[in-house]
Design a protein around this motif. Structure first.
Motif, PDB file in Angstrom:
ATOM      1  N   GLY A 325       0.775  -1.230   0.000  1.00  0.00           N
ATOM      2  CA  GLY A 325       0.000   0.000   0.000  1.00  0.00           C
ATOM      3  C   GLY A 325       0.801   1.272   0.000  1.00  0.00           C
ATOM      4  N   PHE A 326       2.041   1.190  -0.460  1.00  0.00           N
ATOM      5  CA  PHE A 326       2.860   2.399  -0.608  1.00  0.00           C
ATOM      6  C   PHE A 326       2.987   2.694  -2.102  1.00  0.00           C
ATOM      7  N   PRO A 327       1.994   3.369  -2.694  1.00  0.00           N
ATOM      8  CA  PRO A 327       2.001   3.560  -4.152  1.00  0.00           C
ATOM      9  C   PRO A 327       3.116   4.449  -4.646  1.00  0.00           C
ATOM     10  N   HIS A 328       3.699   5.276  -3.781  1.00  0.00           N
ATOM     11  CA  HIS A 328       4.742   6.203  -4.217  1.00  0.00           C
ATOM     12  C   HIS A 328       6.122   5.663  -3.905  1.00  0.00           C
ATOM     13  N   ALA A 329       6.260   4.352  -3.897  1.00  0.00           N
ATOM     14  CA  ALA A 329       7.581   3.791  -3.635  1.00  0.00           C
ATOM     15  C   ALA A 329       8.580   4.199  -4.689  1.00  0.00           C
ATOM     16  N   GLY A 330       8.096   4.612  -5.858  1.00  0.00           N
ATOM     17  CA  GLY A 330       8.985   5.173  -6.875  1.00  0.00           C
ATOM     18  C   GLY A 330       9.584   4.140  -7.778  1.00  0.00           C
ATOM     19  N   GLN A 331      10.259   4.636  -8.814  1.00  0.00           N
ATOM     20  CA  GLN A 331      10.955   3.797  -9.768  1.00  0.00           C
ATOM     21  C   GLN A 331      12.437   4.005  -9.609  1.00  0.00           C
TER      22      GLN A 331
END
Length: 897
Positions: A325-331
């Protein structure tokens, strides 16, 4: 540690000591696994972290040569070693043996201390290995502690994941079999990965001490508690046989510690901790099931069951965070395996912190990414026009869509070129365009605004002189005249500088006596008096007698209401009374058992607190050309600086370790008469390593402002008990300079950023990047309207604090760095002490005119690599205006050390 090394340290490791050409110790930072760590000034005005490593029982030359091999390794996420030395028992540098004499097989073999495979020139025995690295930022361990203090379990996942990605790139590069240490390519295991060995430079995490563990540790286990290296070690490394994935194991334990604030092993003895690692008895229960699964694989007892690379481990963490549930974990910005030495930047200097630019408002020119520099033969105004064209071109480049293998229709290109030319013309000739009146469309002339002003065809000199005369009464009119003068001759935007050369080494501090004379001290051990009427360097007067050692800037002050000078060198106090009336031989007081580190004059003017390295605080009475000891007490720590609040009620000390303590002055005087110790009040936040403090010299309150290594500023009311008024963290870098005046408090950090905010430390704040090197010193006018900043780039900046930072006077000194800066508004002077041994002086009013009118140099500010594409931080506002200025994201306020 043997006696010879102890003697060497006692004699050598003191502030101000130059242990090698160009390297001078500035501040003790702590003790690491291998020895003491100091901050030092380095050639070119840079700063370095210097490790002094005891070689007792080792083979110094072999260790030296092994570190020399490691020194050649360069990668963006590995902290480079910039210099190494061997010192003998007396602290003298041992000449380097020729490289041809070395036959290094690999690091481990080099550390086996077998003389059979090496021949070297006979030389003095090595007692100390000195390793200099770039001065890093705050460690991730320090960052974690800060997050815990702020009520979080650890470093936020998104921020931490970006740091882990950086660390993985560095470790994968190190672990790859590409490093030729003398017998062909080999892989290197760090063997000491832990939060304290990962620091932040700019926006990147950087691995420190790579290679030192394998070279310098005679035994794999050297720590004595679970908080040290064993808490992160892979089981095979504990057994003395590190594998290809040992660093991955340590990185996984490091991640859990930073994420949760706790270790995955239970507290216990050193043996119990090691056995937990050997058995695989680790608990990751503080995280979700997906993260736990990733960490369990990375810490498998069988090293071959772990991930193939550190980059793969971090990629799995990213996927786990998304699943939880951490959608902004990034690329990932770049796959770890693509990290290549040939493509990595050559880290000859620290990475530069970047901040998000505020979004351009409608009708504004967004000039981010354009650098304003003058070409040979080009005036600054011409450079402004060149930059304007470049800025417009940059805007066009941003706004036109990028489509590979496609070209825009020619007519769009023609329109774009025409628009650029019009825009550049407007910017270039803006100073020539008069202000518009109340919407009638008629231009308001200079004469109608000024009344009795210069003639319509006045020369640039006449316009500038008229602006100078009007500046005090009508600043707005003066600014208009000055812009007109600069449009005729851009040279008026460069205030004339007077340079006084007197010292043979850096001018560390400049004092201004009550009569306006200057007193300067430097590392050359000779203080100079520059009489108030001095206009030529030949009028400098050396203060006698010659001093035995250099004076710390904290060990010199004015007394007798600014008429006399008092300074300490070694364990001797020197007093030059009524110095403006004529210089005589100093009165000397040598009644001190240890080196004097700092002095502070009570506002009454006739009592001085003298602090020594043995924690003794001595009260000295001065006056009528005499010095006498009133009494002594023992401070709770070794204080590197002492201060009095402006009312004289409190005595405040800043210790070598960054703690701040306060003593009531009336209790001090009573206790020394009663031969007892006064009560000390701690006014530091828990765990804060304070770097500087400031009082507003004109205030009647007892508020003190502290700047610390995390980039935080705190305001304390000194009472019993002390009251924390406010705390803010406007910086990523370590606070290097801080001052308070009028309604503002200003601070400069190790990344070159300057911030100005209100004394309540409430947003918004005004910030500006002054360069790529630290802000070394600050001074402000009594009302706080004008602020001067000196930098290790060798520049002095003068800024108006009552408006957003859009204009500034940027004054090059011509020397590598600025060590001290003073604003003398009473005598219309701006003064700087430089690393070149010179004092630079400018007329303050000319500098103020430039600072009020001349646009800031346009600086490159790239998007933060930690933010997803297209995201921007919300702008932060200036303390007195709604105009936005760039600001970092709150979650990225990372600081040095």
């Amino acid at each position: 540690m043997d006696a010879s090394f102890t003697i060497c340290l006692a004699n050598m490791l003191r502030r101000g000591y130059e242990f090698a050409p160009g390297y001078r110790l500035q501040e003790f930072l702590g003790r690491g696994q291998f020895g003491q760590v100091w901050r030092a000034s380095a050639p070119g005005g840079t700063a370095a972290a210097v490790k002094f490593i005891d070689l007792t029982g080792g083979q110094g030359q072999k260790e030296f040569e092994a570190v020399k091999r490691i020194k050649q390794i360069r990668q963006a996420n590995l902290m480079p070693i910039v210099a190494i030395w061997l010192l003998d028992e007396q602290g003298r540098v041992i000449e380097d043996a020729p490289d041809e004499a070395i036959e290094t097989i690999d690091i481990t073999a080099t550390a086996q201390f077998d003389r059979s495979d090496i021949s070297m020139t006979p030389q003095r025995d090595a007692a100390t290995l000195v390793v200099a690295m770039l001065l890093g930022g705050e460690s991730l361990y320090d960052r974690m502690k800060q997050c815990v203090q702020d009520g979080q379990p650890g470093i936020p996942p998104r921020e931490l994941l970006s740091f882990m990605e950086d660390a993985a790139k560095g470790l994968d590069f190190l672990n790859d079999a590409r490093h030729d240490l003398g017998s062909g390519p080999v892989a290197i295991q760090h063997c000491d990965v832990k939060p304290a060995n990962i620091v932040v430079l700019g926006n990147s995490a950087v691995i420190c001490d790579f290679g030192l563990a394998r070279i310098l540790t005679r035994n794999q286990i050297t720590a004595t508690s679970a908080s040290g290296t064993p808490a992160y070690m892979a089981p095979e490394a504990i057994s003395g046989h590190p594998s290809q994935t040992s660093d991955q194991y340590s990185l996984a334990v490091t991640y859990y510690h930073l994420r949760t604030g706790s270790l995955p092993v239970a507290d216990g003895t050193l043996y119990e901790v090691l056995e937990a690692h050997r058995r695989g008895d680790l608990s990751f229960s503080g995280l979700g099931p997906q993260e736990q699964a990733v960490l369990k694989r990375a810490t498998q007892l069988d090293w071959q069951e772990r991930f193939l690379s550190n980059g793969d481990f971090v990629s799995a963490l990213r996927d786990a965070l998304r699943a939880e549930g951490f959608p902004h974990a990034g690329q990932p910005s770049q796959p770890s395996g693509q990290s290549d030495q040939t493509n990595a930047p050559d880290q000859t200097g620290p990475l530069v912190a970047t901040r998000h630019p505020a979004p351009a408002q409608s009708g504004q020119l967004d000039t981010e990414g354009v650098s304003l520099e003058t070409r040979p033969g080009e005036t600054r105004s011409e450079a402004s026009g060149t930059a304007a064209v470049a800025a417009a071109s940059a805007i066009a480049a941003k706004e036109l869509p990028s489509k590979p293998d496609r070209r825009l229709p020619f007519w769009i290109g023609g329109l774009a070129v025409a628009a650029l030319l019009v825009l550049a013309t407007v910017i270039l000739f803006a100073p020539e365009i008069g202000r518009q009146s109340d919407g009638s469309g008629q231009q308001e002339t200079l004469e109608t605004r000024q009344g009795e002003g210069p003639p319509a065809e006045a020369s640039a000199r006449e316009l500038a002189e008229s602006a100078r005369n009007k500046f005090g009464q009508d600043p707005e009119a003066a600014e208009t005249l000055f812009l007109k003068a600069c449009s005729k001759d851009a040279a008026w935007a460069e205030p004339e500088k007077t340079t006084w050369v007197g010292h043979s080494d850096a001018v560390e501090s400049v004092l201004i006596t009550s009569n306006g004379s200057l007193v300067s001290i430097g590392y050359d051990q000779t203080p100079f008096l520059w009489p108030a009427t001095s206009q030529r360097p030949s009028t400098r007067i050396p203060l006698q007698p010659p001093l035995p050692t250099p004076i710390y800037r904290e060990a010199m002050t004015l007394v007798d209401s600014g008429a006399s000078v008092l300074a300490a060198a070694s364990s001797v106090l020197h007093y030059w009374p009524n110095i403006d009336a004529g210089v005589s031989e100093a009165t000397v007081l040598g009644d001190f058992e240890d080196e004097v580190l700092a002095v502070a004059a009570h506002p009454s003017g006739h009592q001085v607190l003298v602090g020594s390295a043995d924690q003794t605080a001595t009260v000295v009475q001065c006056g009528d050309g005499k010095l006498s000891v009133v009494g002594r007490f023992s401070s709770i720590d070794v204080m590197k600086q002492w201060f009095f609040d402006p009312t004289g009620t409190w005595l405040v000390g800043l210790s070598e370790t960054g703690n701040v303590s306060a003593y009531r002055w009336d209790e001090v005087t009573e206790s020394i008469q009663a031969n007892s110790a006064p009560e000390a009040l701690s006014i530091s936040a828990d765990g804060a390593r304070n770097r500087g403090l400031a009082f507003d010299p004109t205030a009647t309150s007892t508020t003190v402002f502290l700047g610390d290594a995390t980039g935080s500023i705190s305001a304390w009311q000194i009472t019993t008990p002390p009251n924390l008024i406010a705390r803010a963290q406007p910086h990523r870098g370590t606070i290097e300079a801080i001052c308070a005046a009028g309604p503002i408090v200003a601070a400069g950090d190790s990344d070159g950023w300057l911030t100005v905010q209100n004394k309540n430390l409430q947003p918004p704040a005004n910030d500006l990047k002054l360069g790529n090197r630290p802000v070394s010193c600050l001074d402000a006018t009594a009302d706080g309207r004008w602020l001067a900043a000196g930098t290790y780039d060798g520049q002095v900046w003068l800024l108006k604090t009552s408006a957003p930072f859009k204009t500034a006077a940027v004054l090059p000194t011509g020397f590598p760095s600025v060590e001290s800066v003073r604003i003398d508004a009473k005598r219309n002077r701006l003064i700087a002490g430089t690393a070149g041994g010179a004092i630079c002086r400018w007329d303050l009013d000319w500098c103020q005119l430039v600072a009020s009118t001349y646009p800031l140099p346009i600086a490159v500010d790239a998007p933060d690599a930690r933010s997803p594409a297209g995201e921007r931080d919300p702008p932060r506002e200036d303390i007195n205006s709604a105009v936005s200025v760039p600001s970092p994201a709150a979650s990225h306020r990372i600081a040095n050390r």
